[in-house]
Motif scaffolding. Sequence first.
Motif, mmCIF file in Angstrom:
data_model
loop_
_atom_site.group_PDB
_atom_site.id
_atom_site.type_symbol
_atom_site.label_atom_id
_atom_site.label_comp_id
_atom_site.label_asym_id
_atom_site.label_seq_id
_atom_site.Cartn_x
_atom_site.Cartn_y
_atom_site.Cartn_z
ATOM 1 N N VAL A 80 4.015 -2.109 6.231
ATOM 2 C CA VAL A 80 3.261 -2.505 5.040
ATOM 3 C C VAL A 80 4.247 -3.043 4.006
ATOM 4 O O VAL A 80 5.164 -2.341 3.605
ATOM 5 C CB VAL A 80 2.489 -1.303 4.454
ATOM 6 N N PRO A 81 4.091 -4.290 3.590
ATOM 7 C CA PRO A 81 5.047 -4.876 2.643
ATOM 8 C C PRO A 81 4.977 -4.171 1.288
ATOM 9 O O PRO A 81 3.913 -3.655 0.933
ATOM 10 C CB PRO A 81 4.601 -6.339 2.552
ATOM 11 N N CYS A 143 1.321 5.458 -5.283
ATOM 12 C CA CYS A 143 1.300 4.713 -4.020
ATOM 13 C C CYS A 143 0.288 3.577 -4.102
ATOM 14 O O CYS A 143 -0.820 3.752 -4.617
ATOM 15 C CB CYS A 143 0.958 5.642 -2.861
ATOM 16 N N GLY A 144 0.655 2.441 -3.542
ATOM 17 C CA GLY A 144 -0.188 1.260 -3.658
ATOM 18 C C GLY A 144 -1.389 1.233 -2.735
ATOM 19 O O GLY A 144 -2.419 0.655 -3.069
ATOM 20 N N SER A 145 -1.278 1.851 -1.536
ATOM 21 C CA SER A 145 -2.347 1.811 -0.550
ATOM 22 C C SER A 145 -2.590 3.202 0.022
ATOM 23 O O SER A 145 -1.722 4.080 -0.067
ATOM 24 C CB SER A 145 -1.998 0.846 0.592
ATOM 25 N N LEU A 146 -3.750 3.375 0.650
ATOM 26 C CA LEU A 146 -4.105 4.658 1.266
ATOM 27 C C LEU A 146 -4.384 4.449 2.747
ATOM 28 O O LEU A 146 -5.203 3.610 3.128
ATOM 29 C CB LEU A 146 -5.342 5.252 0.595
ATOM 30 N N MET A 168 -6.461 1.484 5.011
ATOM 31 C CA MET A 168 -6.212 1.494 6.447
ATOM 32 C C MET A 168 -6.626 2.859 6.998
ATOM 33 O O MET A 168 -6.676 3.848 6.266
ATOM 34 C CB MET A 168 -4.723 1.248 6.740
ATOM 35 N N ALA A 169 -6.905 2.898 8.301
ATOM 36 C CA ALA A 169 -7.243 4.159 8.956
ATOM 37 C C ALA A 169 -6.913 4.042 10.439
ATOM 38 O O ALA A 169 -6.736 2.938 10.962
ATOM 39 C CB ALA A 169 -8.723 4.505 8.765
ATOM 40 N N CYS A 170 -6.824 5.177 11.097
ATOM 41 C CA CYS A 170 -6.615 5.163 12.542
ATOM 42 C C CYS A 170 -7.606 6.101 13.206
ATOM 43 O O CYS A 170 -8.030 7.112 12.639
ATOM 44 C CB CYS A 170 -5.175 5.550 12.907
ATOM 45 N N VAL A 171 -7.984 5.747 14.438
ATOM 46 C CA VAL A 171 -8.951 6.522 15.205
ATOM 47 C C VAL A 171 -8.576 6.431 16.677
ATOM 48 O O VAL A 171 -7.928 5.459 17.095
ATOM 49 C CB VAL A 171 -10.390 5.993 14.948
ATOM 50 N N LEU A 191 -6.416 -7.406 3.310
ATOM 51 C CA LEU A 191 -5.164 -6.701 3.075
ATOM 52 C C LEU A 191 -4.027 -7.382 3.838
ATOM 53 O O LEU A 191 -4.138 -7.635 5.035
ATOM 54 C CB LEU A 191 -5.282 -5.241 3.517
ATOM 55 N N ASP A 192 -2.960 -7.682 3.146
ATOM 56 C CA ASP A 192 -1.819 -8.383 3.746
ATOM 57 C C ASP A 192 -0.854 -7.355 4.317
ATOM 58 O O ASP A 192 -0.131 -6.676 3.572
ATOM 59 C CB ASP A 192 -1.117 -9.243 2.695
#
Length: 356
Positions: A80-81, A143-146, A168-171, A191-192
Amino acid sequence: MGRVYLDWNATAPLRQEVRAAMLAALDVAGNPSSVHAEGRAARALVERARGEVAALVGCKPSEVVFTSGATEAAGILAHVPPHGAVCVDETAHDALWAHLDLTHAEGGANVLAKGLANSETGVITEPPARDEDGAYPYGAIRCGSLFLDVTQAAGRIPWSFHWSGADMACVSAHKIGGPKGVGALIVREGLDIGAVQKGGGQELGRRSGTENVAGIAGFGAAATAALRDMDAGVWAGVEKLRNILESSLASGAKGTIFVGNDRPRLPNTSCFVTPGWKGETQVMQMDLAGFAVSSGSACSSGKVKTPRVLAAMGLDQAAAESALRVSLGPETTEEDVLRFAETWLRHEKKFRQRAA
C-alpha cells in the motif's frame, strides 16, 4: 461411535455442492484469459464466482481479487503506497502480524490491519471509525486506510464490506466449506494500491497468475451456500449448541475460565482455560478419544511460543498455555457436544486428581 469434528475455525468440511461445482469446473479446458470459446467458458465460471463472493461480503464484484488464500491477500499490506508503516491490532492473526512495521510511524501510517473476529476466542470487535481528520487511530498513530481480516466472520455473522468503512479485507474459502488454497482480497473501488503478485496482469493487475478455476468455482458455491445458511438462521442453532456445551462444562469444572463469554462472540466458538492443564495435552487426549479440537490457531500448531492473543486479553502465560478451543459448525449435533463434554469432564477430573 465415529469421530466428532469440532475444529471448524481451522477449516470447515467441504460442502457437497462445492465438490460438485469443482468437479464440473475441472472439465472446462480453457484458460480464463483466452478469447476462444473454451477460454470464455472458464472466464464465465470465474466471473460467476466473483459475483457470488461479492454477494456474501457485501461489495461489488469488481472489488473482489482472487488469491491463493487470506494470507496471500494480506500480503497487500506491504504494497500500500507510499510503503510506510503498517499498524496491526494486538489480537490479529499472524498473517497480519507478519506485516507489522512501525519504523516510519512518526508521521502516521499507511494502514491499520485488524481482525473482525478472533479465530482463537471468537471475540468480535467493531471496526474503528475514522477520526475528525479522516484517519484511523492506533494509539497516537493515525493510519490512512483500514484492512479487515474477516476470514472467521464471513458467512457466520452479518457483515458488509461497504457499511464497515474498510478499504480492504481478506476472506478464505475453506472457512466456509470451500476448498483450501483459494481466497480473496477485497479492495474498495478507486483505491490506489500495488499488486499482491506481479506477472501477466490477471485480476486487473492486482494478482497475476492463471486463475485457479476449479478452486474459484468452489469458492463461489461455498459463498452462496454460506449466505443461504446465514439467512436461514443456521448459526443461531449453532450458538445454542455452543451454550449447551459451555453450561455442561461449567457445571462440572468449577475452575475453568471461559474466555470472552462476556463479550460479543462468533456463535460457534468456545475458548476455555483450565489453569495448569496444557492445551496441547488436552488436544492429544481428546484426539485419542475421537474428538478433533484445537489449542489455538491452526497456523500456530506445533510452535512453542507465548499465546499472543490470549496474553493480550489479560491472561498470564501459564493460563494462556492451558487454553482449548472448540469450534462448531452447521453439521454439529447436540449429541456431539454432550459426548464431548462428558469425555472432557472425565479427563478434567483425572487431571485434578493428579494435581491434588
